[in-house]
Scaffold this active site. Structure first.
Site, PDB file in Angstrom:
ATOM      1  N   HIS A 120       0.816  -1.230   0.000  1.00 61.44           N
ATOM      2  CA  HIS A 120       0.000   0.000   0.000  1.00 61.44           C
ATOM      3  C   HIS A 120       0.847   1.276   0.000  1.00 61.44           C
ATOM      4  CE1 HIS A 120      -3.677  -2.204   0.449  1.00 61.44           C
ATOM      5  NE2 HIS A 120      -3.362  -2.696   1.630  1.00 61.44           N
ATOM      6  N   ASP A 177      -2.897 -10.581  -2.299  1.00 59.17           N
ATOM      7  CA  ASP A 177      -3.463 -10.053  -1.055  1.00 59.17           C
ATOM      8  C   ASP A 177      -4.912  -9.619  -1.327  1.00 59.17           C
ATOM      9  OD1 ASP A 177      -2.314  -8.644   1.749  1.00 59.17           O
ATOM     10  OD2 ASP A 177      -4.022  -7.581   0.872  1.00 59.17           O
ATOM     11  N   HIS A 220      -6.461  -7.099  -0.440  1.00 63.27           N
ATOM     12  CA  HIS A 220      -6.578  -5.660  -0.703  1.00 63.27           C
ATOM     13  C   HIS A 220      -5.818  -5.298  -1.982  1.00 63.27           C
ATOM     14  CE1 HIS A 220      -6.978  -6.133   3.743  1.00 63.27           C
ATOM     15  NE2 HIS A 220      -7.979  -5.293   3.544  1.00 63.27           N
ATOM     16  N   ASP A 275      -4.885 -12.694   3.472  1.00 60.66           N
ATOM     17  CA  ASP A 275      -6.122 -12.182   4.056  1.00 60.66           C
ATOM     18  C   ASP A 275      -7.355 -12.414   3.181  1.00 60.66           C
ATOM     19  OD1 ASP A 275      -4.912 -10.405   2.344  1.00 60.66           O
ATOM     20  OD2 ASP A 275      -4.898  -8.705   3.720  1.00 60.66           O
TER      21      ASP A 275
END
Ligand SMILES: [Zn+2]
Length: 315
Positions: free
Chosen positions: A125, A162, A164, A246
């Site tokens: 991120h 991931d 996200h 995740d």
């Protein structure tokens, strides 16, 4: 040849406030799981410290200075609602970047078949000049730049599974002609980017948004129909994986329904592409995963495949 595991105790010194999901216990759970007898074949290595020049491969000097200046003498400092610094955070971050660079060096030198970098803070991120989403520096993006600038690679694939969207890696690689960035992720979800129409300055970004509750079967279809053909077509010289766990059904931060077997399947398929295109060269790096048992089990399944595929490789 073997699979290397890069870790360092400094990564336990990046301490987040009580109740924060991206916590020291994640790495402890991972270390316990990967210490088991099944993982005796791992070549265990200490992640070295990255140098400032390495960070500069992706981030401007002023941003690095800002992070260093914000490091507190004790307690925590919040860079935003999610992203915190503790006294040991900078060293931890340098290990996370350094582990990536060392793994890329060792894989490209043919010393090892593939590698898993289990460090924190995560990186996908972190944008060019913005820390966010628990991330300070673009660990994997810096690894990619390192492979291009210092090893002369012209086609590096980054696959981010991931849950996200890897907005930071996308930002850092947006105009990079020598990289293909592929991200699958739940949408809608933090950070809100990752629409399929975001394709990079050179058609070098591929986003695969998945609806909440997407399970393993749909994930496998998306990879088989879209991602794997694109990767084969690209003919990467090296595959980097942003391995967040995740998307697991048990994860508290998201709503996909993948299992350990799905992570193993996906790892197998990415190793297939690496075998077909780049002599099996894979460097995988921990990103998210916040249910400790699911994280340990999923990462174990992932590393299990890396070990088996690495051992099959020539050399
Ligand atoms: Zn995540």
């Amino acid at each position: 040849m073997t699979t290397a595991l890069y870790m360092h105790d400094d990564c336990l010194r990046h301490v987040t406030p009580p109740g924060h999901p991206e916590r020291v216990a994640r790495l402890e759970a991972m270390a316990r799981a990967l210490a088991a007898g099944d993982f005796a074949a791992l070549d265990r290595r200490e992640a070295p410290l990255a140098a400032r020049a390495d960070l500069l491969l992706c981030h401007p000097e002023a941003y690095i200075d800002r992070v260093v200046a914000a490091i507190p003498d004790d307690g925590w400092v919040a860079l935003d609602a999610d992203t915190h610094l503790s006294p040991g955070s900078y060293e931890a971050a340098l290990r996370a970047v350094g582990g990536n660079l060392a793994a890329v060096d060792a894989v490209l030198a043919g010393e090892i078949s593939n590698a898993f970098v289990a460090c924190r803070p995560p990186g996908h991120h972190a944008e060019t000049a913005t820390a966010m989403g628990f991330c300070l520096f673009g660990n994997v993006a810096i690894g990619a730049r390192h492979a291009m600038e210092r090893h002369g690679l012209g086609r590096v694939a980054i696959v981010d599974f991931d849950v996200h969207h890897g907005n930071g890696t996308q930002d850092l690689m947006w105009s990079e002609e020598r990289a293909l960035f592929v991200s699958s992720h739940q949408m809608p979800l933090f950070p809100g980017t990752g629409d399929a129409h975001e394709t990079g300055a050179h058609d070098n970004v591929m986003n695969i948004p998945l609806a909440p509750m997407t399970g393993g079967a749909e994930m496998r279809r998306a990879y088989e129909n879209e991602v794997l053909p694109a990767l084969l077509d690209y003919r990467p010289e090296l595959i980097l994986i942003s391995a967040g766990f995740d998307a697991h059904a048990a994860d508290p931060l998201a709503n996909l329904n993948w299992t350990e077997e799905d992570f193993a399947w996906l790892t197998e398929r990415l190793c297939d592409v690496a075998d077909d295109t780049c002599e099996g060269r894979v460097v995988s790096t921990l990103e998210g995963g916040y249910d400790l048992d699911a994280l340990a089990a999923s990462a174990s399944a992932h590393v299990d495949v890396l070990i088996a595929r690495g051992a099959e490789g020539s050399g």
